[in-house]
Write a protein that holds these residues in place. Structure first.
Motif, mmCIF file in Angstrom:
data_model
loop_
_atom_site.group_PDB
_atom_site.id
_atom_site.type_symbol
_atom_site.label_atom_id
_atom_site.label_comp_id
_atom_site.label_asym_id
_atom_site.label_seq_id
_atom_site.Cartn_x
_atom_site.Cartn_y
_atom_site.Cartn_z
ATOM 1 N N LEU A 266 43.558 43.393 77.673
ATOM 2 C CA LEU A 266 42.699 44.388 76.696
ATOM 3 C C LEU A 266 41.432 45.025 77.450
ATOM 4 N N LEU A 267 40.755 44.203 78.382
ATOM 5 C CA LEU A 267 39.698 44.598 79.035
ATOM 6 C C LEU A 267 40.009 45.934 80.033
ATOM 7 N N LYS A 268 41.303 45.615 80.480
ATOM 8 C CA LYS A 268 41.684 46.711 81.472
ATOM 9 C C LYS A 268 42.023 47.962 80.537
ATOM 10 N N LYS A 269 42.957 47.574 79.519
ATOM 11 C CA LYS A 269 43.483 48.861 78.786
ATOM 12 C C LYS A 269 41.990 49.694 78.400
ATOM 13 N N GLY A 270 41.034 48.986 77.773
ATOM 14 C CA GLY A 270 39.819 49.406 76.948
ATOM 15 C C GLY A 270 38.856 50.123 78.047
ATOM 16 N N SER A 271 39.020 49.737 79.166
ATOM 17 C CA SER A 271 38.205 50.304 80.105
ATOM 18 C C SER A 271 38.338 51.784 80.589
ATOM 19 N N LYS A 272 39.414 52.243 80.140
ATOM 20 C CA LYS A 272 39.907 53.609 80.329
ATOM 21 C C LYS A 272 39.239 54.723 79.406
ATOM 22 N N ILE A 273 38.862 54.010 78.036
ATOM 23 C CA ILE A 273 38.057 54.976 77.188
ATOM 24 C C ILE A 273 36.739 54.882 77.199
ATOM 25 N N PRO A 274 35.983 55.937 77.321
ATOM 26 C CA PRO A 274 34.628 55.914 77.586
ATOM 27 C C PRO A 274 33.594 55.584 76.492
ATOM 28 N N TYR A 275 34.475 55.672 75.199
ATOM 29 C CA TYR A 275 33.724 55.452 73.898
ATOM 30 C C TYR A 275 33.860 53.773 73.476
ATOM 31 N N ILE A 276 34.495 53.075 74.337
ATOM 32 C CA ILE A 276 34.638 51.700 73.893
ATOM 33 C C ILE A 276 34.168 50.733 74.908
ATOM 34 N N LYS A 277 33.305 49.601 74.341
ATOM 35 C CA LYS A 277 32.893 48.741 75.037
ATOM 36 C C LYS A 277 33.279 47.329 74.546
ATOM 37 N N ILE A 278 33.871 46.586 75.452
ATOM 38 C CA ILE A 278 34.447 45.154 75.231
ATOM 39 C C ILE A 278 33.488 44.177 75.766
ATOM 40 N N ILE A 279 33.217 42.964 74.792
ATOM 41 C CA ILE A 279 32.468 42.084 75.127
ATOM 42 C C ILE A 279 33.636 40.847 74.658
ATOM 43 N N GLU A 280 33.337 39.421 75.140
ATOM 44 C CA GLU A 280 34.152 38.596 74.842
ATOM 45 C C GLU A 280 33.829 37.745 73.809
ATOM 46 N N PHE A 281 32.588 37.392 73.690
ATOM 47 C CA PHE A 281 32.169 36.600 72.359
ATOM 48 C C PHE A 281 30.308 36.815 72.288
ATOM 49 N N ASP A 282 30.086 36.658 71.355
ATOM 50 C CA ASP A 282 28.761 36.657 70.814
ATOM 51 C C ASP A 282 28.273 35.813 69.875
ATOM 52 N N ASN A 283 27.405 34.755 69.947
ATOM 53 C CA ASN A 283 27.284 33.579 69.092
ATOM 54 C C ASN A 283 26.307 34.395 67.628
ATOM 55 N N ARG A 284 25.981 35.249 68.052
ATOM 56 C CA ARG A 284 25.110 35.757 66.742
ATOM 57 C C ARG A 284 25.679 37.036 66.181
ATOM 58 N N MET A 285 27.088 37.045 65.471
ATOM 59 C CA MET A 285 27.661 38.137 65.055
ATOM 60 C C MET A 285 26.881 38.823 64.076
ATOM 61 N N GLU A 286 26.081 37.951 63.279
ATOM 62 C CA GLU A 286 25.266 38.602 62.126
ATOM 63 C C GLU A 286 24.465 39.774 62.733
ATOM 64 N N GLU A 287 23.833 39.535 63.952
ATOM 65 C CA GLU A 287 23.127 40.734 64.568
ATOM 66 C C GLU A 287 23.991 42.098 64.796
ATOM 67 N N LEU A 288 25.383 41.855 65.426
ATOM 68 C CA LEU A 288 26.115 42.961 65.858
ATOM 69 C C LEU A 288 26.593 43.553 64.356
ATOM 70 N N ILE A 289 26.992 42.814 63.469
ATOM 71 C CA ILE A 289 27.190 43.413 62.014
ATOM 72 C C ILE A 289 26.187 44.214 61.441
ATOM 73 N N ALA A 290 24.964 43.420 61.334
ATOM 74 C CA ALA A 290 23.757 44.107 60.932
ATOM 75 C C ALA A 290 23.552 45.439 61.472
ATOM 76 N N GLY A 291 23.929 45.754 62.902
ATOM 77 C CA GLY A 291 23.383 46.949 63.639
ATOM 78 C C GLY A 291 24.581 48.006 63.662
ATOM 79 N N ALA A 292 25.622 47.670 62.974
ATOM 80 C CA ALA A 292 26.708 48.694 62.957
ATOM 81 C C ALA A 292 26.823 49.630 61.797
#
Length: 404
Positions: A266-292
């Motif tokens: 998935l990291l390889k496939k996603g890297s071909k698309i400029p609009y997509i950023k992929i991370i493996e894990f964040d232990n503060r998902m609340e932060e990411l959902i609140a900002g989305a």
């Protein structure tokens, strides 16, 4: 309102064989309780491999038991290849029992599995019952399809044992959303112990430094633990490849349990698309959902509470087997207009998925279709715990006014 209790102790159990849901639910409840009760200690017994990757507040701690993983076919195996399952289960059982004996809890809260993994907490329940500990079973608002849950519980005589051991049953949702025991033959004595406490509100921690939270607008794509999330993420990337008009920035979180081979692909496939950023894990998902701007998810219990708490437009592509829990939750939420749902096979139609993603950020948040939907689980749990501790006496509850 903060109350002061002397030497009160709550033990929680979360079997955690697949995903992060159980541990996250226990952690949310534990943090809320220590905030509401000064002098309370909470200890969480968890089988989650990454129990140590999260922050715990003061007076909340965890005991890690050897991990068992659930395979796709629903069977279990030890995480450590050299130890057989029976030995792992024996170790788990003995650590749980020993923890209960030394911690001496006033209340024992068990998450979802009434007898624990393969019955591993049954002797601890009997022991605590004789000590007079209040035993609480906490159920997700959706457990599974009734025929699947009934078969699973019948095999192990679970309903009778719930009646035997537990003093209280909490359903972590409102009664008008879904009843976790729908379609089961529930004895009136067990019904009488049941209380719908409501969904568990999530909030941002104060003074939290955002880790991976990007600048500007983004759609968040999350599959929870990620153990079976690769298909959804492939579908998202395919939708971007299919439709050049789709230009929303997307932040994809793979989840800590995604197998390495799938993650690398998935990291390889996603890297071909400029609009997509992929991370493996964040232990503060609340932060990411609140900002989305919007959320794309499989719709496990925790992600769903986060979507409601931060009022985000959401597109849910639920898991449909071996458990039907996510499917049932998504259908009910879509029926109430809270989210939009696509089945996994519909999401595989890349143009259809691209169209849904295109309009997603402009969808109304859940509160617009359901202004009365409140997430009252945590305050309700604190009220019940205050009563229980008061009734047990010896804990001298005193209220500290003016604190929140």
């Amino acid at each position: 309102m903060t109350q002061h209790v002397q030497n009160a102790r709550i033990l929680m159990y979360s079997h955690d064989t697949f995903g992060l849901g159980h541990l996250q639910r226990c952690r949310t409840i534990a943090h809320s309780l220590v905030e509401d009760f000064r002098g309370l200690q909470v200890l969480i017994i968890s089988g989650a491999t990454i129990a140590g990757a999260f922050d715990y507040r003061a007076r909340v701690d965890f005991v890690k038991i050897p991990s068992v993983i659930k395979l796709r076919n629903g069977e279990y195996t030890s995480l450590e290849k050299d130890i057989d399952l029976h030995e792992t289960l024996r170790m788990r059982q003995s650590i749980i029992r020993h923890t209960a004996e030394t911690f001496r809890p006033d209340i024992f809260i068990v998450d979802k599995e009434p007898l624990g993994l393969r019955g591993e907490i049954e002797d601890t329940l009997s022991y605590l019952k004789t000590r007079g500990t209040t035993l609480v079973l906490g159920l997700r608002e959706v457990m599974d399809a009734p025929h699947l849950l009934e078969a699973e519980w019948a095999r192990r005589d679970v309903m009778r044992k719930i009646g035997l051991f537990y003093d209280k049953i909490w359903a972590y949702g409102p009664p008008d959303f879904y009843d976790p025991l729908t379609g089961l033959d529930v004895p009136p004595a067990i019904r009488a112990k049941m209380k719908f406490v409501g969904f568990l509100q999530r909030s941002l921690q104060k003074n939290e430094l955002p880790g991976h939270r990007p600048e500007g607008d983004y759609i968040l794509v999350t599959t929870g633990g990620g153990g079976d999330g690769a298909e959804l993420i492939h579908s998202v990337i395919d939708a971007y490849q299919q439709d050049p008009q789709l230009q929303h920035r997307a932040l994809i979180v793979l989840g800590p349990y995604m197998p390495a081979r799938k993650r690398n692909k998935l990291l390889k496939k996603g890297s071909k698309i400029p609009y997509i950023k992929i991370i493996e894990f964040d232990n503060r998902m609340e932060e990411l959902i609140a900002g989305a701007k919007a959320v794309v998810a499989m719709g496990g219990y925790n992600t769903y509470c986060e979507i409601l708490s931060f009022d985000k437009p959401a597109l849910i592509v639920p898991r449909v087997k071996p458990r039907e829990e996510q499917l049932i939750r998504a259908r009910r939420a879509a029926e109430l207009g809270l989210i939009e749902m696509l089945l996994p096979e519909e999401a595989e139609d890349s143009q259809r998925f691209a169209n849904a993603l295109e309009v997603l950020p402009d969808r109304p948040g859940p509160s617009q279709s359901h202004p009365h939907l409140t997430l009252e689980g945590l305050p309700h749990i604190s009220e019940i715990v205050a009563e229980l501790l008061d009734r047990r006496g010896g804990h001298h509850l005193s209220v500290i006014e003016g604190m929140n």
